[in-house]
Design an enzyme around this catalytic site. Structure first.
Site, PDB file in Angstrom:
ATOM      1  N   GLU A  67      34.000  44.825  22.168  1.00 26.81           N
ATOM      2  CA  GLU A  67      34.266  46.436  22.339  1.00 26.81           C
ATOM      3  C   GLU A  67      33.925  47.074  21.206  1.00 26.81           C
ATOM      4  O   GLU A  67      34.014  46.605  19.918  1.00 26.81           O
ATOM      5  CB  GLU A  67      35.944  46.820  22.527  1.00 26.81           C
ATOM      6  CG  GLU A  67      35.894  48.312  22.516  1.00 26.81           C
ATOM      7  CD  GLU A  67      37.302  48.535  23.338  1.00 26.81           C
ATOM      8  OE1 GLU A  67      37.486  49.818  23.741  1.00 26.81           O
ATOM      9  OE2 GLU A  67      38.393  47.740  23.568  1.00 26.81           O
ATOM     10  N   CYS A 256      39.197  50.291  26.185  1.00 26.70           N
ATOM     11  CA  CYS A 256      39.469  51.622  26.385  1.00 26.70           C
ATOM     12  C   CYS A 256      38.300  52.539  26.453  1.00 26.70           C
ATOM     13  O   CYS A 256      38.380  53.611  27.182  1.00 26.70           O
ATOM     14  CB  CYS A 256      40.384  51.978  25.161  1.00 26.70           C
ATOM     15  SG  CYS A 256      42.076  51.324  25.353  1.00 26.70           S
ATOM     16  N   ASN A 388      40.414  49.000  33.374  1.00 26.36           N
ATOM     17  CA  ASN A 388      40.873  48.425  32.283  1.00 26.36           C
ATOM     18  C   ASN A 388      42.282  49.320  31.983  1.00 26.36           C
ATOM     19  O   ASN A 388      42.263  50.505  31.688  1.00 26.36           O
ATOM     20  CB  ASN A 388      39.923  48.466  31.229  1.00 26.36           C
ATOM     21  CG  ASN A 388      40.645  48.222  29.727  1.00 26.36           C
ATOM     22  OD1 ASN A 388      40.748  46.910  29.323  1.00 26.36           O
ATOM     23  ND2 ASN A 388      41.137  49.100  28.877  1.00 26.36           N
ATOM     24  N   GLU A 389      43.286  48.715  31.807  1.00 28.12           N
ATOM     25  CA  GLU A 389      44.523  49.078  31.369  1.00 28.12           C
ATOM     26  C   GLU A 389      44.964  50.332  31.949  1.00 28.12           C
ATOM     27  O   GLU A 389      45.429  51.143  31.523  1.00 28.12           O
ATOM     28  CB  GLU A 389      44.519  49.137  29.936  1.00 28.12           C
ATOM     29  CG  GLU A 389      44.436  47.836  29.295  1.00 28.12           C
ATOM     30  CD  GLU A 389      44.601  47.864  27.714  1.00 28.12           C
ATOM     31  OE1 GLU A 389      45.065  49.241  27.310  1.00 28.12           O
ATOM     32  OE2 GLU A 389      44.555  47.003  27.034  1.00 28.12           O
TER      33      GLU A 389
END
Length: 834
Positions: A67, A256, A388-389
């Site tokens: 990331e 994120c 994602n999340e």
């Protein structure tokens, strides 16, 4: 479809065999602890059943997650040495940025955004007056150059007539390479030059001057010596450290940063939307036509390292590419979902186009784009993650199902990966797992960052997972530190991952990279600056596991360490996080009814000790924390020896982002429990446990706190059982009674070498004298040993790497033998079967 990696098993086995052969060449004798330390030994047994067949371990077991956090891309893995090369930095993206961030001007220069720009995606350019110059400072202390190495300069320039650009590399002591003169003329054109450094410097500057008025854009300097000498390439030392892990997959381009930012589209009327969510089409094609975008982590990313480069790198290191695309629902502390049907459809189509870009023939629309970039062969994409999340489980899953249906209809061989939210437990986690199970999702991505104790306690996490349900991709995990004790806890947990390899199919530590001068998140696996890179203790553990996986689990058992834990003990505390709150009517009562503490703040707060940040004051009979920027403002009261008590407090939020933090079992500033009400930007409440500063979530639910409302908070502690009441209603309860087992092991078998690999973690400060029973297996008398052993607080740095593998040989191996595993160690014994 098959869930194994696209590369053949033999290739990975050959790599592992090469490592063990090296170990033999440098072998030294293993000796038992000296008599002086004989008392610091605990006895264990390991019993192996070689006749039983354990879980098959897929070649995809361990990989890496990249990331762009901590300047992992620009200023990191992406080898570009110029920062803000296209003058696109903006105060709108970061309050400290301007279009001339990292540049200094000598003379007259202006950043311009008008119709004369290089292209619509590269909007700003520098107008430089005749006789003026600009210099770029790069990253960290400056531009790093090494004597004798070559560096490639390029720039796009436009001039009204003929002129000359003077291009120099220098530092405060003088020139670092011979100055180059570049003739320029006319409309936008790319110009190049090459330097050979005459001196080594970490503080270089790239300077460009002009003899005529000139417009400049995409001012670039690359080392010729990139990874595999590729143009627009990667920093060699970082890429090679990743390659040395022998990862089976690369998850990219992030977590994120993928599903946050603006969901707006590009349009001719609005122009380029800054802080736009990460979209793969923005990152391909000629680098001068790629956008610069605001990063979720607080800085800008150039997209010079884009999807093509990620695919190419995965292929270069023999890893399976695993891209993550946004599901149009935000996560990571944000709670938004798009209702724009056209935008959702466009993103779904973009995802189908991505698969065609990766796998389509060179004659297809997007396969042709890949081929024109230099790769006519497909990249063999097999797995793709959507989302994602996400914090909104139902909203996410509704959109995930749309993506999944479209992908499976057109590309049925692609495994579409879902996720379970941002934590290892809680309402969101449970809801998403239910949805994933009920609809037959093939693979679910789990994420968690917890304390070392949590990892020692949860080796059995996957023992009871449904063998017929979705498989697990552990896409992000770490134990909140880079000391060896963190790596030991992770190693202990990894033995449980391997034991459950029929459920856990992929696992990757996170994050991968961190520039030591630009850190948004700790811990990280590989650290670097502009001159060097080094692997953390966690890196060494990951490398040891990743290069010694094995092909199947050989069932085994081991004795455990006696549990000496007693009841939860500790004082009480009050805190806030980016919030102003008032507390009143504090009462602590023992189980027998005796009063331990009472404070209505009608006087002063002399019974409380301020251990955190923030500003506390007694005001109108309340204890008020007024600083809405301060994080963890803890004040404590009472005796660390307290146990079996009831805590009552009344709390009112005054202003700010979150709610209340009410602590119990407080031993010191790094060891406590707290009920976090209205945490994570006032989106959920949870009980967290801090151990040596690292936190783990024990219980979590969606929940917010109202400003101005008084809440009655009651916490009952009995032994290791805790019950929590909010306004008289039971909110939740838990029992914290899992032992943090320091001695863990797993045994696997390598089909190619016929080795049994006995993997033992001893995460305690005494040696573990261990009787090993191989269950009658016929084995060679000599084993190859790799050991990581260090002090629990040891940390690898640029100049000191105390956590380093040591290879040796062990003689006298038989179907039953004794071995003493050092204190604070990870040991792999490779024992050849005969």
């Amino acid at each position: 479809m098959s869930r194994t990696t696209t590369r053949p098993r033999a290739a990975r086995s050959r790599w592992r065999l090469g490592l063990t052969a090296t170990a033999c060449l440098v072998a030294t004798a293993v000796v038992a602890p000296s008599p002086a330390h004989a008392e610091a030994v605990t006895d264990y047994t390991i019993t192996v059943d070689p006749s039983a067949r354990g879980a098959e371990i897929d070649d995809t077991m361990y990989g890496v997650f990249f990331e762009d956090i901590n300047r992992a891309a620009d200023g990191g893995l992406y080898a570009e040495l110029v920062q803000n090369r296209s003058f696109e930095y903006s105060t709108a993206d970061n309050g400290s940025y301007t279009p001339l961030t990292s540049w200094t001007v000598d003379g007259t220069a202006e950043v311009v955004d008008d119709d004369g720009r290089l292209n619509d995606r590269n909007r700003n350019y520098l107008s430089l007056a005749a006789g003026s110059s600009v210099a770029n400072a790069g990253y960290n202390t400056g531009i790093r150059v090494e004597a004798g190495k070559r560096y490639d300069f390029s720039v796009w320039a436009r001039t009204p007539g003929r002129g000359t650009l003077t291009v120099a590399l220098r530092d405060a002591a003088g020139t670092l390479a011979s100055t180059r003169q570049v003739a320029v003329r006319g409309d936008w054109t790319k110009y190049t030059a090459t330097f050979t450094a005459t001196r080594t410097s970490n503080r270089g500057r790239l300077a460009v001057g002009t003899t005529t008025d000139a417009a400049l854009d995409m001012v670039s300097l690359f080392p010729r010596d990139t990874y595999r000498n590729q143009p627009n390439g990667l920093r060699r030392d970082l890429a090679e450290k990743i390659e040395a892990l022998d990862p089976a997959f690369v998850r990219f381009p992030g977590g994120c940063l993928v599903n946050t930012g603006s969901m707006e589209d590009y349009s001719e009327s609005s122009g380029w939307q800054r802080k736009r969510s990460y979209q793969w089409k923005d990152t391909i094609g000629p680098v001068e036509e790629r956008a610069t975008n605001a990063n979720f982590w607080g800085y800008n990313q150039s997209y010079g390292l884009g999807y093509y480069e990620y695919f190419r790198f995965a292929e270069d290191i023999g890893a399976m590419p695993l891209p993550v695309v946004p599901a149009l629902v935000t996560g990571c502390g944000q709670n938004r979902a798009t209702d724009d049907e056209a935008l959702l459809q466009r993103h779904i189509q973009d995802t189908l186009d991505l698969i065609e870009f990766a796998n389509g023939p060179a004659t297809s629309t997007w396969g042709k784009v890949r081929a024109e970039m230099g790769h006519p062969r497909p990249f063999r994409l097999t797995h793709l993650a959507v989302g994602n999340e996400e914090n909104l489980p139902d909203a996410f899953f509704a959109r995930f199902q749309r993506f999944r249906a479209a992908i499976e209809a057109e590309y049925p061989d692609i495994t579409v990966v879902s996720n379970s939210g941002p934590d290892d437990t809680g309402t969101t986690f449970d809801r998403l797992w239910q949805l994933n199970r009920d609809t037959g999702v093939e693979m679910v991505d789990e994420h968690y960052y917890n304390s070392p104790q949590w990892f020692l306690q949860n080796n059995d996490r996957y023992d009871d997972y449904d063998r017929g349900g979705p498989q697990v991709f552990l896409g992000e995990y770490a134990s909140q530190g880079n000391a060896f004790k963190n790596a030991l806890a992770e190693a202990a947990f990894m033995t449980g991952l391997e034991r459950n390899a029929d459920v856990v199919k992929l696992a990757s530590y996170a994050p991968l990279l961190a520039n030591e001068d630009y850190v948004q998140w700790r811990p990280d696996m590989i650290w670097f600056n502009n001159r060097a890179s080094w692997g953390s203790a966690n890196y060494e553990v990951q490398k040891l596991f990743m290069t010694n996986v094995g092909d199947r689990v050989v069932p085994s058992t081991a004795t455990t360490t006696p549990d000496v834990s007693g009841p939860i003990t500790g004082a009480v505390g009050l805190s806030t996080w980016a919030t102003s709150a008032a507390y009143d009517d504090v009462r602590v009562t023992a189980a027998d009814g005796a009063t331990l503490l009472t404070d209505d703040f009608s006087g002063d707060a002399s019974r409380w000790t301020h251990t955190g940040t923030g500003s506390w004051t007694v005001r109108d009979g309340e204890y008020v924390q007024t600083d809405t920027a301060a994080e963890n403002t803890m004040v404590t009261a009472g005796d660390p020896a307290w146990h079996d008590y009831d805590l009552h407090v009344r709390a009112t939020k005054k202003s700010g982002n979150e709610g209340f933090l009410v602590a119990f079992g407080v031993k010191d500033t790094g060891n406590y429990y707290w009920w976090n009400l209205g945490g994570w930007n006032n989106t959920q409440s949870a009980v967290e446990q801090a151990v040596d500063g690292g936190k783990s979530t024990l219980l979590a639910k969606p929940h917010s706190v109202e400003t101005g409302r008084a809440y009655d908070i009651d916490i009952q502690v009995r032994g290791r059982q805790v019950s929590l009441h909010l306004d008289g209603e039971l909110w939740g309860s838990f029992t914290d009674d899992k032992p943090a087992e320091p001695f863990r092991q797993v045994v696997t078998e390598d089909d190619r070498t016929n080795d049994l690999i006995v993997k033992v973690v001893n995460a305690q400060s005494v040696a573990a004298r261990t009787a090993v029973d191989l269950g009658g297996a016929r084995v060679a008398s000599r084993a190859r040993v790799t050991t990581l052993a260090a002090g629990p607080d040891d940390v690898n740095t640029e100049t000191d790497t105390p956590v380093t593998p040591v290879t040796s040989a062990l003689t006298g191996v038989a179907e039953k033998f004794t071995y003493t595993f050092p204190a604070n160690s990870v040991t792999f014994l490779r024992i050849a079967r005969r």
